[in-house]
Each structure stands twice: as C-alpha cells, then as structure tokens.
Scaffold this active site. Sequence first.
Site, PDB file in Angstrom:
ATOM      1  N   ASP A 387       0.621  -1.232   0.035  1.00  0.00           N
ATOM      2  CA  ASP A 387       0.043  -0.099   0.119  1.00  0.00           C
ATOM      3  C   ASP A 387       0.957   1.235  -0.048  1.00  0.00           C
ATOM      4  O   ASP A 387       1.651   1.514   0.763  1.00  0.00           O
ATOM      5  CB  ASP A 387      -1.013   0.003   1.320  1.00  0.00           C
ATOM      6  CG  ASP A 387      -2.195   0.864   1.246  1.00  0.00           C
ATOM      7  OD1 ASP A 387      -2.878   0.871   0.313  1.00  0.00           O
ATOM      8  OD2 ASP A 387      -2.013   1.872   2.107  1.00  0.00           O
ATOM      9  N   GLU A 416       1.306  -0.732  -4.921  1.00  0.00           N
ATOM     10  CA  GLU A 416      -0.051   0.209  -5.293  1.00  0.00           C
ATOM     11  C   GLU A 416       0.428   1.551  -5.254  1.00  0.00           C
ATOM     12  O   GLU A 416       0.305   2.273  -4.158  1.00  0.00           O
ATOM     13  CB  GLU A 416      -1.176  -0.206  -4.288  1.00  0.00           C
ATOM     14  CG  GLU A 416      -2.362   0.338  -4.191  1.00  0.00           C
ATOM     15  CD  GLU A 416      -2.613   1.672  -3.349  1.00  0.00           C
ATOM     16  OE1 GLU A 416      -3.753   2.316  -3.659  1.00  0.00           O
ATOM     17  OE2 GLU A 416      -1.753   2.051  -2.664  1.00  0.00           O
TER      18      GLU A 416
END
Length: 658
Positions: A387, A416
């Site tokens: 993330d 990401e």
Amino acid sequence: MEIMTGRFPIEDVTPSVSCGRYPSKAVVGELVPISAVSYREGHNALGVNVVWRGPHGESEPFTRLEPGEPGLDQWHAVIKPDRVGRWTFTIEAFDDPYQTWRNAVTKKIGAGQGLEDLANDLAEGAGLLDLAAKIVPNADEERVREAAAALRDDERSLFNRVALALDLEELLWHNPVRQLVTTTRSYVIWVDRQRALYSSWYEFFPRSEGAEVGPDATPVKHGTFATAAGRIPAVAAMGFDVLYLPPIHPIGRINRKGRNNTLVPRPEDVGSPWAIGAEEGGHDAIHPELGTPEDFRAFIKTAADNGLEIAMDLALQAAPDHPWVKSHPEWFTTRADGTIAYAENPPKKYQDIYPLNWDNDPKGLREEVLRVVLHWVGEGVKIFRVDNPHTKALSFWQWCIAKVKAVEPDVLFLAEAFTRPAMMNGLGKVGFTQSYTYFTWRTTAGEMREYMTQLKASIDWMRPNFWPNTPDILHETLQHGGPPMFKIRTVLASMLSPSWGMYAGLELFEHVARPGSEELIDNEKYELKPRDWAAAEKAGRSLAPYITRLNEIRRENPALHWLRNIEFHDIDNNELLCWSKRDAETGNTVLVICSFDSQDVQWGNTTINMPALGMDWHERFDVVDQITGASYEWGQHNAVRIDPFVEPAHVFVVRPRR
C-alpha cells in the site's frame, strides 16, 4: 571524455536499466531480447556473442548475436532463462577470421581468380581450420580436419579444395574461432517465477464473506477465515490464481472511521482494515474476529488446494493504538503541540492512521518491517500487495526487497502506487515485481494505445497489473457506462496486460459512487458487505461467466502470457482498438478488436500488420472468436461491426491457411 576500452566498440547494450545501475526483469521461460551496437574498422568480419550465466554463476550455452538491419551495426539474440534468481550477461565482440576468409575466397573465385591466385588463401584457411578443429564439438572435429586436408591437397581442383571449407559456415558461426575479444561490463537480470508477469488477481474482504448485517449495515455477524474459505472455490472457478486480501490485522479503535468514511462511528462499526494495530497486536497479528493463526494457515491451504495463491496487504502505517506508538514513538512524527501527526493528503484527512517517519530511526524501523515481512513469508505468504509504497524511501524498498529475496527468491511485490511516472518507474527499478498503473484513466483507444506502447518499452523494469476497479476506485466510465462498459474494461484489462485483477463486486455491476467521490457508496473499507453471489448468477445479473471465459482464453493461449509481443494494428475508427499478441515458440496468435463505446454500434476497417501475425502481406487466414465461437476469413483489410449490447469486443485466435 570516456575512453573506449578493448579492441572493438560495444554500445547501447540492452536490456540495461539506468545504464546498468539496476537489474532488468524477466521470468522463467521468457524469451529475453539481447541487443548491442558493435562495429569495427576496415572490412574484416566482426562477430558478437552474449555470455550469460545462471544464478550460481554457471555458464549457459554459447549464444551468438545475429546482425540486424544492414548498415546499422545492430546485433540481436534471444536468451531463455529457466531458473529463478540473479542472472548476469556480458557482450563480447571479436574478430572472426573464418568469416573474413570465407568472404574473401568467395569473392575472389566469383571474380575468376584461380589456384595460383588463391595459394596463400588456401594455406591460411587450412591453418585456420586447424584452430577450429580444437573448438568445434567432438562429433564435428573430423569434418573440419577433412576440410583442412582438402585445402592442402594439391591434387584437387580449386572447387574441390574449397568446397568442404565453405560448407562449414553454419558450424563455425555457432562455434567460431575468436580473436581480439572485447568484453563489456556485466549486466544483471533478475529472473522471477512466471507469476511475476502472468497472473489473474481477485480481491475480497474475508470479513464480509459469511457476514450478516442488519438495518443500515449494522454488523450482526463478522466473517471469518473459515466462512471466507467457502468463497474460494467460486473464485477459483472464475479462473483466478491470486487471491488478494486487504489487511487482516487488528483494527484500531481510536479515531475509527464509520460507514462511508464518517468521523462519527457507531460503537459496532468495524473500521478500516488499513488502520492497523490495537491492543490485540500490530502487523504480525491477526484480527481476532477473523480467527487464529491456525485458521489463517487452513485458509491458505484451502486456497492452494483450489489453485490459488494468497497475496497479503503490506500497509506500513499504524492506528493511534498500534503497539508501536507506545514502544517506538520515534517512528512517528510529533507536531508542534506534542501530538503525533495523522495521515493527510490535503484536503483529505485520515485521522485513524499515523504515517511512519523513516528518518528518526531508519535502521530500527526497517529491521522491524523486514521482521514482519519474513514472519508472513514463514506463514506461507509469497505475494505482497504494498500500500502506497511511493510514500516511503526508494532506498528502503531496494534494501528490504533484496533482503527478502535473499531468504525466499519466489516472493513477489505489487506496488499500489498511483503517482508520478518517475516514481512508479523508480519503484520497479529498485525491485517491485509488478505495479498498478494508469489503466483506469485511459478511456479512449488512442490513449490506451499510447500508454501500452510506453509500458511495452518499460517491461525490463516495470510490469503492469491492470485493474478495472478497486475498493478506492470506481471510475466514471463504470458509474455511467452500464453493463457493456463493465465488459469493455474487463476485456481491456485481461487481454492487454499479462497480469490483471478485479475487486469483488465488479461481477455484480456495482456502480453507484458516494456523491463527489470516485469510490463506491457504502464502501466495504468501512463496513461489512455480504453479497448474494448465487442469487445474482441465477438471475442472470452476474458478469462471472464472462470473466470466467476471459480467464479461460488467457490460459488457453500462451500469446497472452507476455507483454513484449503486443502489436497494434490500424483501424479507421477512433472508438475501436485493434491489437495482437503472438507467441514466438508456439505460433499461437490472438487478435483483439475492442470498442470503447458502451452505447452505440461502431464500424471499422482494419489494416493488419501481417508480419506481426507471422504471415506475408498477401496471405489469408481464419479467425475464430473465442467468446461467441463465430469464425471468419480475413486478410490485411477487414470490416468490423461491434454492437456493445451484443458483444463489445472480438477476441480472435488466428488460424493461418497453409
């Protein structure tokens, strides 16, 4: 001015990432193109070869580069690594006396010169073949010696003396006498397992599978690993091979977000899984309502039994009640008033998350993160979806990924990072296996063609993973395009990129956004969201059968497993995109024409680049639609009609007529 070293110039070596600063990328079984520019003075023949070595320094077969377009001095070869690990290669340029000799003798005989004129050439050729006999494979040694003897045989005619030596061209191309060898520096290729390039991802929240809710999504029953395991066979049946889970750790209670990101939660609200950490533990713990470590291991086993691999979310941030906040306050940023800074992306505020400060105690923090990652690797997790990696230092990721791969080379990392191109490319260069992309925001055929051309050029360091939707992203094309647009975006994602993924709910055409947002309303990030999959499919309101067929097509056609092979073809309608992929080893070829218009019928006329299909310009071929089963006879120019309410794309397998 840099001074050339060695006898011959060798320039523009590829693959080379940032002048060789970073390893280039490949996967096991991939045909990796090697190229260089090399040239020499005068008219003597130059040879070029690649010396490539496996992960333990073992030598691979001699591979000679072939000359490219005449006059450009470009040389090309293909290698095929067959093991995971750190491969190296160097380029060598050398004087090739046999090729020089053969060229000269052929020209002299063609000009009418006889035995007396070629006396020195014959003697020199015989001596050269004496050297070659020591180099060629044992089975060919006698053949070379016979050719040398023939060159020395005064009783033979000129033709009979040189014929055997001239016939050695193929043998001595691959087993050359090499003189004045010049060698480049060593270049690195990191070779991953095939899933690093070719994969199909499915994301769901385990806590929603088997959950029950009351009015206003009030939680009644929390899903567990055991109940979520019941969804695994259906995910596998759709053809996915990676099951991605949002964070499974304890969720903070301080500043917990409520439904639809409200700052005023109800006592029973479950919070965002990305607000990691509570009194039950942090990044190495499991949310107690999901189950125990034993339950997680059983979940992983169920997935493996169904052909799925688990991808875990790695979100390096903390809830205010994460254990790190008390044990290591130096890992966070303290503001002027003495409070710890929460995450912000102005004007957005994330009061339930504390970002980490990587400068106060970089050694301690990075060692803790490495411990956490290796903990989950020990539990059987080999894929991490990271993330917001672009908010952490690239030097950290380069260090961390290298450390993890030194323990387990099969571990893969998906970045990401929807951010600036330089940062996205940089993450790939320092070791990230795959990356999310701008696919979602490329909404015209022209934009997509241009973007795919960029990604193809970047394949040595950045591998794309295309997602039509995520829990954070519901693009307006899906909000307003209706079911045909869901098909269009799914075809584009799965057929353009070797890796693609989707978030649960795409197959149910979930399309209502929270007002003023690009996110779904009643977002699953903040609440339990059980779905009645069976009822939707029974009622014909599911995209699952279509998704299943697309994944079947991907598996059946090796051409779709690669990115280097994508070629675009011209079509005279800006609403249509036409491309092909061809597998060099099997000849398998897939040709796709997809509409970007979900509302109207579109016509187009194609101009196919026939050599990209492995055919001459005049040839005819058959195409078989892998979705409808229809077949057509095609050539270079073809008319296409696409009705988005019937099928918004043709996915053809090409059958040459030979």
